[in-house]
Scaffold this active site. Sequence first.
Site, mmCIF file in Angstrom:
data_model
loop_
_atom_site.group_PDB
_atom_site.id
_atom_site.type_symbol
_atom_site.label_atom_id
_atom_site.label_comp_id
_atom_site.label_asym_id
_atom_site.label_seq_id
_atom_site.Cartn_x
_atom_site.Cartn_y
_atom_site.Cartn_z
ATOM 1 N N GLY A 1 84.171 54.037 64.726
ATOM 2 C CA GLY A 1 84.618 53.173 65.807
ATOM 3 C C GLY A 1 85.420 52.004 65.273
ATOM 4 O O GLY A 1 85.389 51.691 64.078
ATOM 5 N N GLY B 1 87.539 44.455 67.205
ATOM 6 C CA GLY B 1 88.595 43.475 66.997
ATOM 7 C C GLY B 1 88.614 42.908 65.596
ATOM 8 O O GLY B 1 89.660 42.476 65.114
ATOM 9 N N MET B 2 87.460 42.918 64.919
ATOM 10 C CA MET B 2 87.373 42.312 63.596
ATOM 11 C C MET B 2 87.209 43.328 62.482
ATOM 12 O O MET B 2 87.428 42.993 61.314
ATOM 13 C CB MET B 2 86.186 41.338 63.532
ATOM 14 C CG MET B 2 86.354 40.101 64.385
ATOM 15 S SD MET B 2 84.838 39.098 64.376
ATOM 16 C CE MET B 2 84.611 38.829 62.625
ATOM 17 N N LYS C 1 81.033 49.280 57.313
ATOM 18 C CA LYS C 1 81.840 48.384 58.138
ATOM 19 C C LYS C 1 82.810 47.630 57.243
ATOM 20 O O LYS C 1 82.398 46.944 56.298
ATOM 21 C CB LYS C 1 80.933 47.406 58.886
ATOM 22 C CG LYS C 1 81.648 46.559 59.926
ATOM 23 C CD LYS C 1 80.638 45.746 60.730
ATOM 24 C CE LYS C 1 81.301 45.017 61.872
ATOM 25 N NZ LYS C 1 80.299 44.262 62.695
ATOM 26 N N ASP D 1 76.508 38.972 71.218
ATOM 27 C CA ASP D 1 77.309 40.162 71.556
ATOM 28 C C ASP D 1 76.386 41.306 71.986
ATOM 29 O O ASP D 1 76.540 42.449 71.535
ATOM 30 C CB ASP D 1 78.169 40.573 70.358
ATOM 31 C CG ASP D 1 79.353 41.457 70.778
ATOM 32 O OD1 ASP D 1 79.660 41.501 71.988
ATOM 33 O OD2 ASP D 1 79.951 42.100 69.901
#
Length: 435
Positions: free
Chosen positions: A20, A23-24, A42, A135
């Site tokens: 996936g 934005g960061m 990540k 979040d």
Amino acid sequence: MSEDLTGRRLGHYRIDGVLGKGGMSVMYRATDVRLGRKVALKVIAEHLTEDPEFRERFVDEARNTSAIDHANVVPLYDFGEVDGLLYIAMRLVDGSDLASLIKGGPLAPARALTLLGQVAEALDNLHERGLVHLDVKPANVLVTSRESAGEHVYVADFGLTRRGATGHRTRGGDFLGSPTYAAPEHLRGEPVDGRTDAYSLACVLFACLAGRPPFQGQVPEVIQGHLNREPPRLTEFVALPPAVDDVIRRGMAKNSKARYADCRELIAAARQALLAPARMPAAAPAAPANRAPGVAPPGPAGNGHGGFGPVGHNPGPLPNSGTPPRPMAAPAGLHSSSADPVRLRPPVPIGSSTAFTADKSGNRWVAPVLVGLVAIGLIVAAILLFTSSGGGSTNEQQDPSVPNVQVGPTETGAQPTTSGGRLPTSLPIRPQSSR
């Protein structure tokens, strides 16, 4: 857009594919070649590699995640930098996220509460450490059924997690997060705390039960909904107990002080509203002793169709039930077979010669009635026979031991009867036999 790193090596991690993008950062499926272990890797987005603020935030995420040791938080394995790219290696959860589950429609209340109860545990643990996730959304709730007998939840993505009340916007004042599930104070850039996450969790609860978030539309419309509008009633979308609307309303209160104290309290209130057993109505009062003939006794509470009514009354199938009505139980005292239930006849009008009977068992009363009538006749006959024979005869021989009592004139003055005979002048008195 960041370059796809699939097929490349990043340190001792072989990147196998994209899971996936955000934005960061970009999330990859990778293999730790040293241990032969699958991981979720990540990697900070390349266009942010040279941005000091985002590099700092990425490092903070690694530190915050590693500091949280909780069963419902994704475990962090490793953190580092290779060729200017920062990465975080964490457990690869073999399952799905809550956002994908909701796409198939609303979840059953019991399942939604089971999953979100685990989210609440993780968030409250986070808040007890002075952190705020900021979040909370379905995409950051990972669900797997391969690690335990039931479904296990992991809260992921601590990229916005902050310690204290500030720091949840960029230095330029830009909002960071998902407006669809964001609390009003988060959107306004005001101080935040654990109740900010509780607001977002109430939004996620709404989405799980309705199959859609509370506010939809373009981003400005969604933001205005969170800032100025009351949340829609959940019961307008799905058939649920009305009490759940009050839970959502309090959980999404504009003023954080009016919300639940923590996430556990929110889920506990939702569980009480959705799963608490419904109160049973009071039992019907006992029928008076002088009930009119032909009136059936009151049936037991709950006649099998969710309501109350006299025995023998079949209200038919429930609305939308799709199943035919089941036979009603026969009242106590009447015999019936399981294949052919007894139904009572209507009350018999006064003066009618028709006896009150039951369709299947009324004939069993005929024999007892006939026996009773015969017995009464025999008793009456016996009384009459005893009476006629017990008066005594004037012609039978007088017992010398029995005294006579004068009842009329002497023999010489006896009066004739209407039949031509003479009335007796005395009657013998017989003592009662001792036997």
